[in-house]
Design a protein around this motif. Structure first.
Motif, PDB file in Angstrom:
ATOM      1  N   THR A  79      29.662  25.807  42.797  1.00 48.28           N
ATOM      2  CA  THR A  79      30.933  26.406  43.201  1.00 48.28           C
ATOM      3  C   THR A  79      30.730  27.049  44.563  1.00 48.28           C
ATOM      4  O   THR A  79      29.591  27.371  44.931  1.00 48.28           O
ATOM      5  N   LEU A  80      31.786  27.204  45.332  1.00 53.00           N
ATOM      6  CA  LEU A  80      31.725  27.900  46.621  1.00 53.00           C
ATOM      7  C   LEU A  80      30.593  27.397  47.521  1.00 53.00           C
ATOM      8  O   LEU A  80      29.914  28.181  48.179  1.00 53.00           O
ATOM      9  N   PRO A 129      38.145  37.093  36.647  1.00 50.69           N
ATOM     10  CA  PRO A 129      38.166  36.893  38.096  1.00 50.69           C
ATOM     11  C   PRO A 129      38.747  38.128  38.780  1.00 50.69           C
ATOM     12  O   PRO A 129      39.686  38.740  38.246  1.00 50.69           O
ATOM     13  N   GLU A 136      35.535  36.631  43.207  1.00 50.28           N
ATOM     14  CA  GLU A 136      34.643  35.921  42.280  1.00 50.28           C
ATOM     15  C   GLU A 136      34.750  36.628  40.936  1.00 50.28           C
ATOM     16  O   GLU A 136      35.604  37.477  40.739  1.00 50.28           O
ATOM     17  N   ALA A 174      31.146  38.968  42.176  1.00 44.96           N
ATOM     18  CA  ALA A 174      32.003  39.696  43.132  1.00 44.96           C
ATOM     19  C   ALA A 174      31.433  41.085  43.402  1.00 44.96           C
ATOM     20  O   ALA A 174      31.461  41.591  44.538  1.00 44.96           O
TER      21      ALA A 174
END
Ligand code: FDA
Length: 392
Positions: free
Chosen positions: A93-94, A211, A223, A236
């Motif tokens: 991801t990302l 999230p 995140e 996050a």
């Protein structure tokens, strides 16, 4: 004994440097195995780089320092090496690239790239000096003292994170000994801890993940957020922790898309008999939804005015909490600060104070975001020093 190049630390940066440093290289490490952090990284699959490597995603007192090495040995270069070794990988991801199999494949790859370089494990570094002609380093290996003379000395012993895995401040001590300034170190990519009634509230939510957008020190990360028994964690939060300074709040936005308020108003007109928490639970984990409804809120959504709904949503979109601290180096993924980049060449990582002295990897005041950025810094800075040494 005499060697051309002595590298202290057989971690990500040290092994990478050894792979490119040319002939007559000795790498020493006090651990029993090389690349232990690589082995445990990314849940055992090593998030070895990121497709979105950009200098802006690194923290340093000099934000320009990392640019040269990152642009000359890029994520694509490292990915090329991974592919050349037939290591299967995927994007999670990302832009985060992971091994399909075990992280030890990356350790084995680097070990094989090191070629003829010697690797001494379970070796302690007792003394480091310079006699005007070169470095004199006293080591203890298998109970025996060994004095090594080296033309080049590379500091690659990393930061202070996870002392249980053998992290020490050796690179900082040696750098300071040779006249380098240090930027104050602190734990980065680390969970927050809380105390008092805030902790009680967070503990009641322990295990809930959602999230979120987490803001600290002018940075914002979208995140996952995780409530824990000690406070807050999750990607996050770890990201925001690197920008946080003590005494300041972090701001949580549990509805980063902004969809919640219109959805609640819409639900009020259709299913107003239900409780506000029931509707909130369509957008957030149930335990979190229940905890976010303030005391005194009408039991039926139909009885909640616009102002009440706006109040609920405003509270969860800008939930400010001041951490008591962080979990510290015990769990921090990286160390912020370190050897001041002012004393190093950004092209070669060589000391501006002493010819032949190099510093690379996490020991230097360059810290990446979560997601493969820190390994990329280890590869890029290790490559920069290694190729400069080979060219001498
Ligand atoms: P590193 O710590 O790798 O190596 C330093 C070496 O020096 C070690 O082998 C150590 O034993 C040795 N050493 C230390 N002191 C010594 C002494 N006094 N004498 C002799 N030897 C000594 N990053 C990323 O990009 N993707 C990821 O998936 C992860 N995951 C991750 C998980 C966990 C749990 C942690 C703790 C960290 C990560 N990281 C990460 C961060 C990443 O591991 C880190 O940034 C790099 O390993 C730094 O590479 P260095 O070579 O600079 O130090």
């Amino acid at each position: 004994m005499d060697v051309q190049t002595l590298i202290l630390g057989a971690g990500a940066a040290g092994m990478m440097c050894a792979a490119f440093a040319g002939a007559d290289v000795l790498v020493v490490d006090h651990a029993k195995a090389p690349g232990e952090k690589i082995r445990i990284s990314g849940g055992g699959r090593c998030n070895f780089t990121n497709m979105g490597i950009e200098p802006e995603r690194f923290l340093s007192r000099n934000p320009h320092f990392a640019k040269s090495a990152l642009s000359r040995y890029t994520q694509w270069d490292f990915l090329g090496l991974v592919q050349q070794h037939g290591i299967a990988w995927h994007e999670k991801t990302l832009g985060q690239l992971f091994c399909d199999g075990k992280a030890t494949q990356i350790v084995e790859m680097l070990r094989s790239e090191m070629g003829e370089a010697r690797l001494w494990l379970s070796t302690t570094v007792d003394e480091v000096g310079h006699d005007g002609a070169g470095f004199r380093v006293r080591l203890t290996r298998e109970g025996r003292v060994v004095d090594v003379s080296a033309r080049n000395l590379v500091l690659a012993t990393g930061g202070l994170s996870i002392p249980k895995m053998g992290a020490t401040g050796l690179a900082y001590r040696v750098a300071r000994q040779f006249g380098h300034a240090l930027v104050e170190t602190r734990p980065g990519l680390v969970p927050f801890t809380f105390s008092g009634t805030v902790l009680d509230r967070l503990q009641a939510l322990a295990g809930v993940a959602t999230p979120a957008r987490v803001r600290a020190g002018g940075a914002a990360f979208d995140e996952a957020l995780l409530f824990t028994h000690r406070g807050l964690s999750g990607p996050a939060v770890l990201q925001a922790s690197s920008y946080w300074t003590e005494g300041n709040p972090v701001a949580l936005d549990l509805d980063p898309s902004g969809a919640l308020l219109p959805a609640l108003k819409d639900a009020r007109s259709r299913e107003g008999r239900k409780a506000p928490a029931t509707h909130l639970a369509a957008h957030l984990p149930q335990r979190l939804a229940a905890a976010l409804i303030p005391d005194g809120t009408p039991p039926r959504l139909a009885d909640c005015s616009d102002a009440v709904l706006e109040g609920i949503v405003a509270g969860l979109r800008d939930w400010r909490l001041t951490p008591a601290g962080t979990e510290g180096y015990r769990t921090a993924e990286v160390t912020l600060g370190g050897i001041d980049t002012d004393g190093l060449s950004s092209k070669t990582m060589e000391s501006r104070h002493l010819t032949g002295l190099f510093a690379i990897g996490e020991a230097v005041d360059v810290t990446g975001w979560l997601g493969g950025y820190n390994f990329q810094w280890a590869w890029s800075s290790g490559w920069a020093a290694g190729t400069a040494i080979a060219a001498r």
